[in-house]
Scaffold this active site. Structure first.
Site, PDB file in Angstrom:
ATOM      1  N   ARG A  63      -6.841 -21.675  -8.877  1.00 24.38           N
ATOM      2  CA  ARG A  63      -7.286 -20.329  -9.248  1.00 24.38           C
ATOM      3  C   ARG A  63      -6.676 -19.275  -8.324  1.00 24.38           C
ATOM      4  NH1 ARG A  63     -12.402 -17.236  -8.477  1.00 24.38           N
ATOM      5  NH2 ARG A  63     -12.677 -15.907 -10.320  1.00 24.38           N
ATOM      6  N   HIS A  67      -4.501 -16.080  -9.629  1.00 27.71           N
ATOM      7  CA  HIS A  67      -4.917 -14.721  -9.292  1.00 27.71           C
ATOM      8  C   HIS A  67      -3.892 -14.021  -8.404  1.00 27.71           C
ATOM      9  CE1 HIS A  67      -9.378 -14.586 -10.542  1.00 27.71           C
ATOM     10  NE2 HIS A  67      -8.784 -15.560 -11.194  1.00 27.71           N
ATOM     11  N   VAL A  71      -0.963 -10.398 -10.339  1.00 24.81           N
ATOM     12  CA  VAL A  71      -1.109  -9.027  -9.830  1.00 24.81           C
ATOM     13  C   VAL A  71       0.256  -8.379  -9.618  1.00 24.81           C
ATOM     14  CG1 VAL A  71      -2.095  -7.591  -8.009  1.00 24.81           C
ATOM     15  CG2 VAL A  71      -3.348  -9.571  -8.861  1.00 24.81           C
ATOM     16  N   ASN A  95     -12.317 -11.331  -8.233  1.00 24.37           N
ATOM     17  CA  ASN A  95     -12.134 -12.134  -7.021  1.00 24.37           C
ATOM     18  C   ASN A  95     -13.330 -12.138  -6.083  1.00 24.37           C
ATOM     19  OD1 ASN A  95      -9.491 -12.510  -7.915  1.00 24.37           O
ATOM     20  ND2 ASN A  95      -8.639 -10.920  -6.569  1.00 24.37           N
ATOM     21  N   HIS A 194      -9.124 -25.145 -16.686  1.00 23.47           N
ATOM     22  CA  HIS A 194     -10.587 -25.165 -16.644  1.00 23.47           C
ATOM     23  C   HIS A 194     -11.157 -26.556 -16.910  1.00 23.47           C
ATOM     24  CE1 HIS A 194     -11.456 -20.565 -17.152  1.00 23.47           C
ATOM     25  NE2 HIS A 194     -10.818 -20.866 -16.049  1.00 23.47           N
TER      26      HIS A 194
END
Length: 321
Positions: A63, A67, A71, A95, A194
């Site tokens: 994860r 993340h 960005v 976050n 997931h």
């Protein structure tokens, strides 16, 4: 020298500079072959030890990578701590309080700096650690392209804007992945991450209490750990994959076709839309899921890396040099 000769010379110089920049900007699995040949062993040893102590850390590292890349590209910006004069991405809504695994990256960085000081970026450490997390939990192996450098900044606003939320519908999910150059197939395959990890009640409450596209027995089961009132039990956890929460496999997709997706955004992948056929494919053929997952991870790792003279090699992953 004529004007034509001068222009030709300038064009030649610019072309050579372009080639130099292009060659310095190529990621390569063998990037550290000479400068830090120990890097793979160092990362693997630490990741395996961390997951042995806390299996959830495998999902946490995966994860973190996602993340980071969504960005400003895969540049290690997500690892930066806030300071009185600097705002990082850790307090962005997707976050804040939910990202984990920073200590694992710190540990790896410390060991890598002892072996190869000033050579390996935090962005590359996170990339390798992500692959090793997937492999350690039973998922596929792939050659990780390396040569990224670390950012000298971060973007709280882009973290809030670019990262999909757990309440996203299929259209929003598709557009956010497309903005990163990732296709519908990439999105569905990467969502298969997931199959490991957990989610907080605050992120699945609305799905288990309000949505109609959910198995009633499953909804009741998850309601038992997630009270309906906001602010009560918000941090209670449930596994994203009810079958094999610490095993990387295709059971996540099997859950979806039974309408046992934990998050609203999960079940959106199998809800009468264009992603249904991929979910059905992956639920039946794990090899197809693994193949497309690897393809998606490689593409995600290629999102706007800093290479050549751009960025820096941080000494400490939590702060700019």
């Amino acid at each position: 020298m004529t004007e034509h000769d001068s222009i030709s010379k300038v064009i030649t110089i610019l072309f050579l500079l372009f080639l130099l920049e292009s060659s310095s900007g190529q990621l390569d699995p063998n990037y550290y072959y000479s400068s830090c040949p120990q890097i793979s062993d160092i990362v693997k040893t630490t990741v395996e030890s961390a997951i042995a102590n806390d299996a959830r850390l495998g999902a946490s590292l995966l994860r973190l990578f996602f993340h980071d890349c969504f960005v400003n590209g895969c540049d290690g910006s997500v690892l930066l701590d806030d300071t009185p004069t600097f705002t990082g991405e850790k307090t962005a809504n997707p976050n804040n309080g939910s990202l984990r695994g920073f200590e694992v990256i710190d540990h790896i960085k410390q060991d890598v700096e002892e072996a190869c000081p000033g050579v390996v970026s935090c962005a590359d450490i996170l990339t390798i650690a992500t692959r090793d997390s997937v492999v350690t939990l039973g998922g596929p192996y792939w050659d990780v392209k390396l040569g990224r450098r670390d950012s000298k900044g971060a973007s709280l606003s882009k973290a809030n804007k670019n990262l999909p939320a757990s309440i996203s519908n299929l259209s929003t999910l598709t557009s956010k992945f497309a903005a990163q150059g990732l296709s519908l197939k990439d999105m569905v395959a990467l969502s298969g991450a997931h199959t490991i990890g957990k989610a907080s009640c605050v992120n699945f409450r609305s799905h288990v209490y309000q949505d109609s596209n959910i198995n009633g027995f499953f909804a009741n089961f998850r309601q038992s750990v997630c009270p309906p009132a906001s602010g009560i039990g918000d941090n209670n956890l449930a596994p994203l994959d009810m079958q094999t929460e610490t095993g990387f496999d295709n059971s996540y997709f099997q859950n979806l076709i039974m309408f046992n997706g934990l998050l609203h955004s999960d079940q959106e992948l199998f809800n009468g839309g264009p992603a249904d056929s991929l979910v059905l494919l992956y639920s039946t053929w794990q090899d197809s899921f693994f193949e497309d997952f690897v393809e998606g991870m490689i593409k995600m790792g290629d999102i706007r890396p800093l290479t050549g003279s751009k960025g820096e090699i941080r000494k400490n992953c939590r702060k700019i040099n």
